[in-house]
Design an enzyme around this catalytic site. Structure first.
Site, PDB file in Angstrom:
ATOM      1  N   ARG A 167       0.830  -1.213   0.000  1.00 22.01           N
ATOM      2  CA  ARG A 167       0.000   0.000   0.000  1.00 22.01           C
ATOM      3  C   ARG A 167       0.858   1.254   0.000  1.00 22.01           C
ATOM      4  NH1 ARG A 167      -5.293   0.194   2.056  1.00 22.01           N
ATOM      5  NH2 ARG A 167      -4.847   2.095   3.195  1.00 22.01           N
ATOM      6  N   ARG A 243      -8.613  -5.981  14.060  1.00 20.35           N
ATOM      7  CA  ARG A 243      -7.928  -5.101  15.007  1.00 20.35           C
ATOM      8  C   ARG A 243      -8.888  -3.969  15.333  1.00 20.35           C
ATOM      9  NH1 ARG A 243      -3.813  -6.956  17.555  1.00 20.35           N
ATOM     10  NH2 ARG A 243      -2.655  -4.986  17.612  1.00 20.35           N
ATOM     11  N   ASP A 344     -10.934   1.338   1.212  1.00 14.95           N
ATOM     12  CA  ASP A 344     -10.895   2.788   1.279  1.00 14.95           C
ATOM     13  C   ASP A 344     -12.303   3.309   0.958  1.00 14.95           C
ATOM     14  OD1 ASP A 344      -8.228   3.013   1.993  1.00 14.95           O
ATOM     15  OD2 ASP A 344      -7.527   2.978  -0.087  1.00 14.95           O
TER      16      ASP A 344
HETATM   17  N1  UDP Z   1       3.271   1.261   8.124  1.00 17.37           N
HETATM   18  C1  UDP Z   1       4.430   1.302   8.886  1.00 17.37           C
HETATM   19  N2  UDP Z   1       4.892   2.522   9.302  1.00 17.37           N
HETATM   20  C2  UDP Z   1       4.267   3.688   9.025  1.00 17.37           C
HETATM   21  C3  UDP Z   1       3.088   3.647   8.240  1.00 17.37           C
HETATM   22  C4  UDP Z   1       2.623   2.413   7.809  1.00 17.37           C
HETATM   23  O1  UDP Z   1       4.998   0.282   9.192  1.00 17.37           O
HETATM   24  O2  UDP Z   1       4.743   4.750   9.467  1.00 17.37           O
HETATM   25  C5  UDP Z   1       2.799  -0.071   7.678  1.00 17.37           C
HETATM   26  C6  UDP Z   1       1.753  -0.635   8.652  1.00 17.37           C
HETATM   27  O3  UDP Z   1       1.917  -2.030   8.737  1.00 17.37           O
HETATM   28  C7  UDP Z   1       0.448  -0.284   7.959  1.00 17.37           C
HETATM   29  C8  UDP Z   1       0.829  -0.445   6.484  1.00 17.37           C
HETATM   30  O4  UDP Z   1       2.179   0.014   6.419  1.00 17.37           O
HETATM   31  O5  UDP Z   1      -0.606  -1.154   8.343  1.00 17.37           O
HETATM   32  C9  UDP Z   1      -0.065   0.321   5.532  1.00 17.37           C
HETATM   33  O6  UDP Z   1       0.014   1.693   5.840  1.00 17.37           O
HETATM   34  P1  UDP Z   1      -1.225   2.667   5.625  1.00 17.37           P
HETATM   35  O7  UDP Z   1      -0.781   4.048   5.868  1.00 17.37           O
HETATM   36  O8  UDP Z   1      -1.896   2.316   4.352  1.00 17.37           O
HETATM   37  O9  UDP Z   1      -2.090   2.239   6.891  1.00 17.37           O
HETATM   38  P2  UDP Z   1      -3.651   2.235   7.139  1.00 17.37           P
HETATM   39  O10 UDP Z   1      -4.290   3.210   6.192  1.00 17.37           O
HETATM   40  O11 UDP Z   1      -3.999   0.821   6.874  1.00 17.37           O
HETATM   41  O12 UDP Z   1      -3.766   2.636   8.575  1.00 17.37           O
END
Ligand code: UDP
Length: 377
Positions: A167, A243, A344
């Site tokens: 992502r 989660r 999303d």
């Molecule tokens: N992630 C990370 N560090 C960060 C941001 C994201 O390790 O600073 C990893 C984390 O496992 C997360 C994934 O990348 O679930 C996808 O990031 P995204 O920002 O898409 O997270 P979401 O929108 O799912 O909260």
């Protein structure tokens, strides 16, 4: 419509416009599901009650759709990360790389520099960890991803699929917009105001604080259910894992962190990120500030589900529920919870529009409406 979030509102609106009588029920006291926004009485700040939601899409029809119901204000998601006693820009870009390694590299140099650190023996990354080691190398992985991911998912990155990290882009230029989509913005008065307008149609009757149960289905011509798929079956063969998030809310006079989202990469900081909600509406001016520290943990029975886990165990259980669902008639499962996928907002709206169209087409052709318009597996 069982659920007054984006799925129920968008599908309900389309059916009402086509002349159907639509009942929308939601167990909660408010509409808009997890994108619900509410003004803080003390500060006047528009708060994303269930955590930040930033609208971004490449889908022109969806963008036109949301703009029909709410004015969208320009907004770019620029995330910062604190790790190892310094602040960096995310997603990893040329600025992050140069700051982190104390370099002044140009794009091609940075590409070669990172490639030299990457584990090129990994040819087909399967896990989150392999994906990270292959594309950013161990130093950036440890600083930005390992601790954050342990906190976010409650397990080691080597147990998670590579798809989660996919992502996030790695950029060898100074572009620091978190999303690379053509259309981005924030609803001027919040998502709840937008969903209220979507639901505002003479053909729609809305009932909040109303729990829907499967045995009420016979009262309706068709049920569109955006609650949890396993919940439809009272979780009789097991619970799909999610989660959940706990928010530690606090207020401040002035500007607490200078940006909307600050991630914390280290495991020693117990929360994943801090969000400062007034920065999600930069066109508004507020002296007071509302912030959330986000803590992620396993979702219990009474908690609000956020992220579907979709690891091996859940996939097997999901398959069993999907097979049962496919044999249903009179109900269609929709949205993040109904199809157990991380969606999303733009994809949720796209699927709700498609689902309602399919229903209208099926009705006029005398065909049965499928219980699952998309396959969650
Ligand atoms: N992630 C990370 N560090 C960060 C941001 C994201 O390790 O600073 C990893 C984390 O496992 C997360 C994934 O990348 O679930 C996808 O990031 P995204 O920002 O898409 O997270 P979401 O929108 O799912 O909260």
């Amino acid at each position: 419509m069982a659920g007054a979030g984006l799925s129920g509102a968008v599908a309900g609106r389309m059916l009402a416009e086509a002349g159907h009588r639509v009942t929308v029920v939601d167990a909660r006291a408010h509409i808009a599901g997890n994108c619900h926004t509410e003004r803080c009485a003390e500060t006047g700040v528009l708060v994303h009650v269930y955590g930040p939601h930033i609208f971004h899409t490449d889908d022109a029809e969806v963008w036109e759709y949301v703009n029909r119901f709410e004015r969208f204000m320009p907004y770019k998601n620029r995330v910062k990360a604190t790790t190892g006693g310094a602040v960096y820009s995310l997603p990893i870009n040329l600025h992050t790389i140069n700051q982190f390694f104390g370099q002044t590299l140009r794009p091609d140099e940075a590409r070669a520099f990172i490639e030299a650190q990457a584990d090129t023996s990994i040819t087909d990354p399967q896990t989150f960890e392999e994906q990270a080691l292959r594309f950013v190398g161990p130093a950036l992985y440890e600083a930005f991803f390992k601790g954050y991911t342990l906190k976010q998912w409650g397990c080691h990155p080597r147990e998670l699929p590579a798809s989660i990290l996919k992502r996030l882009p790695v950029r060898f230029n100074y572009e620091d917009d978190y999303f690379a989509h053509r259309f981005q913005g924030m609803p001027e008065q919040g998502y709840t105001a937008m969903v209220a307008r979507i639901l505002d149609h003479p053909g729609i009757s809305l009932h909040l604080n109303t729990r829907f149960s499967r045995d009420q289905a016979g009262r309706y011509g068709h049920v569109f259910y955006s609650g949890p798929l396993d919940g439809w079956y009272d979780c009789d063969i097991g619970r799909l894992g999610y989660r959940t998030l706990d928010f530690e809310r606090f207020t401040h006079q002035g500007d607490w962190q200078g940006c909307a989202v600050m991630n914390y990469g280290e495991e020693s900081v117990p929360f994943t990120r801090t969000t400062e909600h007034k920065h999600f509406a930069p066109w508004e001016k507020h002296e007071g500030s509302v912030l959330y520290r986000e803590y992620s943990r396993a979702c219990g029975e009474e908690d609000i589900p956020y992220y579907p886990i979709r690891m091996v165990e859940e996939k097997a259980l999901l398959r069993a529920y999907v097979e049962r669902a496919q044999a249903e008639s009179g109900v269609t499962f929709m949205g993040r919870l109904g199809t157990y996928r991380y969606l999303d907002m733009d994809v949720t709206i796209r699927e709700a529009l498609d689902c309602a169209r399919l229903f209208l087409k099926s009705r006029s052709a005398g065909h049965a409406m499928p219980a699952l318009a998309v396959n969650p597996l």
